[in-house]
Scaffold this motif. Structure first.
Motif, mmCIF file in Angstrom:
data_model
loop_
_atom_site.group_PDB
_atom_site.id
_atom_site.type_symbol
_atom_site.label_atom_id
_atom_site.label_comp_id
_atom_site.label_asym_id
_atom_site.label_seq_id
_atom_site.Cartn_x
_atom_site.Cartn_y
_atom_site.Cartn_z
ATOM 1 N N GLU A 1 3.105 -10.878 0.257
ATOM 2 C CA GLU A 1 1.699 -11.201 -0.004
ATOM 3 C C GLU A 1 0.793 -10.511 1.005
ATOM 4 N N TYR A 2 1.181 -10.500 2.253
ATOM 5 C CA TYR A 2 0.403 -9.840 3.299
ATOM 6 C C TYR A 2 0.265 -8.339 3.010
ATOM 7 N N ARG B 1 0.493 -6.777 0.167
ATOM 8 C CA ARG B 1 -0.171 -6.421 -1.090
ATOM 9 C C ARG B 1 -1.559 -5.862 -0.824
ATOM 10 N N ASP B 2 -2.328 -6.522 0.023
ATOM 11 C CA ASP B 2 -3.675 -6.038 0.359
ATOM 12 C C ASP B 2 -3.611 -4.684 1.054
ATOM 13 N N LYS B 3 -2.659 -4.531 1.941
ATOM 14 C CA LYS B 3 -2.489 -3.242 2.639
ATOM 15 C C LYS B 3 -2.137 -2.148 1.639
ATOM 16 N N VAL C 1 -2.989 -1.995 -1.545
ATOM 17 C CA VAL C 1 -4.191 -1.649 -2.310
ATOM 18 C C VAL C 1 -5.076 -0.704 -1.493
ATOM 19 N N ASN D 1 -4.723 -4.367 -7.870
ATOM 20 C CA ASN D 1 -3.932 -5.519 -7.413
ATOM 21 C C ASN D 1 -2.677 -5.735 -8.258
#
Length: 191
Positions: free
Chosen positions: A109-110, A112-114, A116, A135
């Motif tokens: 989860e952490y 995933r933003d990185k 993107v 996403n």
């Protein structure tokens, strides 16, 4: 942690006893239990250390000015080398440890933003196509990883074949024509 991780990777997690690790280290089992509550805690801390080292390696590689395609393929090369030396039983064993499974989920989860942000950088560099919802891409990658693990495909197929089919092919779909050329050039260097 290094000694334990090497044993877990080589033999599978369940096959390694705390006695074995203590013996390899030349310490008593009691001393090992004073440091780590149980085998799961030792495994968790070992995986955290290993992941931190892998992130540091890729961060250092990226800081050298490499483009996104080079970075993806360096990650691919490292993951392939790692998977080749790991007993496939390790991957099926890991889901039997709830703290470790939770850590892996949180880590995904952490990142995933990185991821993107990384894809956006690739779009700016001209290697990746714009997408309506970036996403969804890391969710797809996670689903693929889960499928490989839950169906024990690493025990049935060579890691390289799985990575080519499940990761490189979808990556090509994300690439622009320029990205595909760069990807093909970089893959040729690896092979």
């Amino acid at each position: 942690m290094d000694t334990a991780m090497q044993a877990f990777i080589r033999q599978g997690i369940r096959a390694v006893r705390m006695d074995d690790i203590a013996q390899q280290l030349g310490i008593s089992k009691r001393t090992l239990y004073e440091i780590y509550e149980d085998k799961e805690e030792l495994l968790l801390q070992s995986i955290k250390k290993y992941n931190a080292q892998r992130v540091a390696t890729l961060t250092e590689y990226a800081a050298q000015g490499h483009n996104v395609i080079d970075i993806v393929l360096e990650a691919y090369r490292l993951k392939l080398a790692e998977t080749r030396m790991v007993n496939p039983v390790f991957f099926s064993d890991i889901i039997k440890y709830p703290k470790v499974e939770k850590y892996i989920k949180n880590t995904r989860e952490y990142f995933r933003d990185k991821f993107v942000l990384f894809v956006n950088k690739g779009i700016q560099e001209g290697y990746f196509k714009k997408s309506k919802n970036l996403n969804l891409i890391p969710l797809l990658m996670d689903a693929v990883g889960d499928y490989i693990m839950s169906n024990q495909l690493l025990q049935q197929y060579p890691a390289e074949e799985l990575f080519d089919s499940f990761y490189l092919l979808p990556l090509r779909g994300l690439c622009t024509e320029q990205g595909i050329r760069k990807l093909d050039e970089a893959i040729a260097k690896i092979q």
